[in-house]
Enzyme design. Structure first.
Site, PDB file in Angstrom:
ATOM      1  N   PRO A  96       0.857  -0.978   0.003  1.00  0.00           N
ATOM      2  CA  PRO A  96       0.050   0.048   0.111  1.00  0.00           C
ATOM      3  C   PRO A  96       0.935   1.450  -0.079  1.00  0.00           C
ATOM      4  O   PRO A  96       1.777   1.291   0.954  1.00  0.00           O
ATOM      5  CB  PRO A  96      -0.878   0.024   1.191  1.00  0.00           C
ATOM      6  CG  PRO A  96      -0.134  -1.037   2.235  1.00  0.00           C
ATOM      7  CD  PRO A  96       0.618  -1.801   1.308  1.00  0.00           C
TER       8      PRO A  96
ATOM      9  N   VAL B 208       0.702   5.548  -0.542  1.00  0.00           N
ATOM     10  CA  VAL B 208      -0.421   6.673  -0.436  1.00  0.00           C
ATOM     11  C   VAL B 208      -0.265   7.667  -1.780  1.00  0.00           C
ATOM     12  O   VAL B 208       1.105   7.679  -2.190  1.00  0.00           O
ATOM     13  CB  VAL B 208      -0.332   7.723   0.692  1.00  0.00           C
ATOM     14  CG1 VAL B 208      -0.958   8.785   0.468  1.00  0.00           C
ATOM     15  CG2 VAL B 208      -0.783   6.960   2.005  1.00  0.00           C
TER      16      VAL B 208
ATOM     17  N   GLN C  23      -6.729  -0.805   2.150  1.00  0.00           N
ATOM     18  CA  GLN C  23      -6.206  -0.700   3.345  1.00  0.00           C
ATOM     19  C   GLN C  23      -6.766   0.391   4.132  1.00  0.00           C
ATOM     20  O   GLN C  23      -7.238   1.606   3.393  1.00  0.00           O
ATOM     21  CB  GLN C  23      -4.649  -0.371   3.216  1.00  0.00           C
ATOM     22  CG  GLN C  23      -4.117  -0.348   4.814  1.00  0.00           C
ATOM     23  CD  GLN C  23      -2.622   0.093   4.764  1.00  0.00           C
ATOM     24  OE1 GLN C  23      -2.031   1.249   4.187  1.00  0.00           O
ATOM     25  NE2 GLN C  23      -1.603  -0.765   5.260  1.00  0.00           N
TER      26      GLN C  23
ATOM     27  N   CYS D  47       1.688   3.508   9.649  1.00  0.00           N
ATOM     28  CA  CYS D  47       2.173   4.802   9.323  1.00  0.00           C
ATOM     29  C   CYS D  47       2.342   5.775  10.174  1.00  0.00           C
ATOM     30  O   CYS D  47       1.808   5.786  11.464  1.00  0.00           O
ATOM     31  CB  CYS D  47       0.848   5.457   8.551  1.00  0.00           C
ATOM     32  SG  CYS D  47       1.171   7.171   7.970  1.00  0.00           S
TER      33      CYS D  47
ATOM     34  N   LYS E  44      -1.022  -4.310   8.774  1.00  0.00           N
ATOM     35  CA  LYS E  44       0.358  -4.391   8.661  1.00  0.00           C
ATOM     36  C   LYS E  44       0.875  -3.462  10.016  1.00  0.00           C
ATOM     37  O   LYS E  44       0.340  -2.356  10.020  1.00  0.00           O
ATOM     38  CB  LYS E  44       0.414  -3.268   7.448  1.00  0.00           C
ATOM     39  CG  LYS E  44       1.947  -3.206   6.804  1.00  0.00           C
ATOM     40  CD  LYS E  44       1.886  -2.724   5.552  1.00  0.00           C
ATOM     41  CE  LYS E  44       3.474  -2.329   4.887  1.00  0.00           C
ATOM     42  NZ  LYS E  44       4.140  -1.492   5.495  1.00  0.00           N
TER      43      LYS E  44
ATOM     44  N   ALA F  22       7.419  -2.227  -2.113  1.00  0.00           N
ATOM     45  CA  ALA F  22       6.980  -0.798  -1.942  1.00  0.00           C
ATOM     46  C   ALA F  22       8.056  -0.122  -3.322  1.00  0.00           C
ATOM     47  O   ALA F  22       7.562   0.134  -4.257  1.00  0.00           O
ATOM     48  CB  ALA F  22       6.835  -0.263  -0.601  1.00  0.00           C
TER      49      ALA F  22
END
Length: 470
Positions: free
Chosen positions: A34, A36, A114, A143, A184, A277
């Site tokens: 994931p 952003v 997510q 995050c 996560k 990622a």
């Protein structure tokens, strides 16, 4: 080093391999992480095209998701989740703004949504909106950004495991069994603390746990702590996914070798899932399972732009992701593309057509006919015409990719309707309420590099002069 060498002498025990949704999504799979803004539909489809098993969408906040309307887009063959037009929040554009778009024919059985959440009630309300169109719901517990932590979400949940347990328990109890529930996390201070947390989350309802192998305050430039992965993998009987420092496909093999998961002879399968990622932005053909490195960046970006065209992706989001791809690569790689294809020139594009023209003008697409300038121009025209025919098109100027993060001053909650500051992808406004209201100028492009707003609290201040909105 002694501990690592000792555990490698023992084989990994055989885990239970029931054909559950979580097993199919995560056990031994290679997946897009994931991310952003970057993790929108075009990048997900690109990862799947190159061979990814599973793809995550970008994190979206539950308070926003629970208000979305599901719309079938027959022109694009997608399902859109739209924020309805609302004069009070300043959103415009006919039927509203597309917040999340998915292609059910190509990703439904491999897509994980997510959520950013700090509440079981709002997490469940949001999950129910999208559950029928995804294969799994994932809770973001890693995050470290202030806008997330101040809202009690992301890595704040690492310090409030009871809240995370309540969210995961509610999701698993109330969602259909066909929808996997996962989370996560990041590493805690000691391996023992991390393992204890993983066990708690699994007991609460998590059917898979992905671990970013860095701590919250560890720089992304520091190597991920791969040495902790085997003990975590052995600690629970659900799929475990490793994330961190995967930049080449050879890194996948190195990590699996380190944890004793390299040999899959005699019809076996890998146990450790691998989540990629920044490596996917560096070169998305990392998923092609070839040690030779897959395709060159020019062709990768062409394929990405083709997906942008076919899915009607907002150009602001497309150029952000292309810019990230360029930024992740070393200067010689970018220089080889030519001076006309740089972060700075990409930043100047103001339409999908401009991006296509910029990127594809120099050659014929590396010998791939449908990646040439003419082919992509033709597809773009066909998509625009199809959208117009069914009446679902929005003019590209008003079709903004909406990636708002909203911080409620004094409460720390995030969501529409209670905002003090709003930072959007296109950066044209940071709208406030009450005495702290102010308007920020358009995004600044210093040397072609857009920077994200790390501290939205600064945007709340009446004295704020500038806002960097990528």
């Amino acid at each position: 080093a002694y501990w690592a060498a000792a555990i490698l002498q023992q084989p990994i025990p055989t885990h239970r391999m029931a054909a559950s949704p979580a097993e199919r999504l995560f056990r031994g799979k290679t997946m897009l992480a994931p991310m952003v803004r970057a993790g929108t539909l075009p990048l997900r489809l690109l990862a799947l095209e190159y061979g990814a098993d599973t793809v995550y969408g970008e994190e979206l906040i539950d308070l926003k998701v629970m208000k979305l309307k599901r719309v079938v887009n027959s022109a694009l063959g997608t399902v859109d989740f739209v924020q309805p037009h609302n004069k009070s929040n300043g959103s415009g554009g006919g039927s509203g703004q597309v917040i999340f778009r998915t292609d059910p024919a190509r990703e439904k059985d491999r897509l994980v949504f997510q959520l950013g959440s700090a509440s079981p009630e709002t997490a469940l309300a949001a999950a129910r909106v999208v559950a029928g169109d995804v294969a799994g719901i994932d809770l973001n517990m890693g995050c470290p950004k202030k806008f997330s932590v101040q809202g009690g979400m992301g890595s704040a949940l690492l310090k409030a495991p009871e809240k995370a347990e309540a969210i995961l328990s509610a999701l698993r109890r109330e969602l259909p069994p066909t929808v996997a529930v996962s989370c996560k996390i990041r590493l805690l201070d000691t391996p023992e603390e991390t393992i204890a947390l993983v066990r708690r989350l699994v007991a609460a309802g998590a059917e898979s746990v992905a671990v970013h192998l860095r701590q919250v305050d560890t720089s992304t430039k520091a190597p991920a702590q791969w040495s902790q992965m085997r003990a975590i993998l052995e600690a629970v009987d659900v799929p475990i996914v490793a994330n961190g420092s995967i930049f080449r496909y050879t890194d996948v093999a190195k990590l699996r070798t380190l944890v004793g998961d390299a040999d899959v002879s005699a019809g076996g399968q890998h146990l450790l899932g691998i989540m990629i990622a920044r490596g996917a932005l560096l070169n998305s053909s990392i998923f092609s399972h070839t040690a030779q490195g897959g395709e060159g960046l020019d062709t990768v970006v062409r394929r990405y732009l083709r997906h942008c065209v076919r899915t009607g992706n907002a150009y602001q989001n497309s150029k952000y992701t292309v810019s990230r791809m360029l930024q992740e690569n070393a200067n010689p790689v970018v220089a080889a593309l030519g001076e006309k294809r740089s972060v700075k020139t990409v930043c100047r594009c103001n339409s999908t057509r401009a991006l296509v023209d910029l990127w594809c003008a120099q050659d014929s697409g590396g010998g791939v006919a449908d990646l040439s300038l003419e082919a992509l121009r033709r597809e773009h025209e066909e998509v625009m015409a199809a959208e117009a025919r069914v009446g679902q098109a929005e003019a590209e100027a008003s079709h903004r990719y909406d990636d708002e993060y909203v911080l409620s001053k004094g409460h720390g909650d995030m969501g529409n309707g209670v905002s003090t500051a709003i930072v959007t992808l296109d950066g044209h406004s940071c709208q406030g309420g009450g005495k702290d209201a102010h308007t920020c100028p358009p995004p600044i492009c210093d040397g072609g590099t857009h920077q994200l707003v790390d501290d939205l609290a600064a945007c709340l201040a009446p004295s704020a002069k500038r806002s960097r909105c990528a």
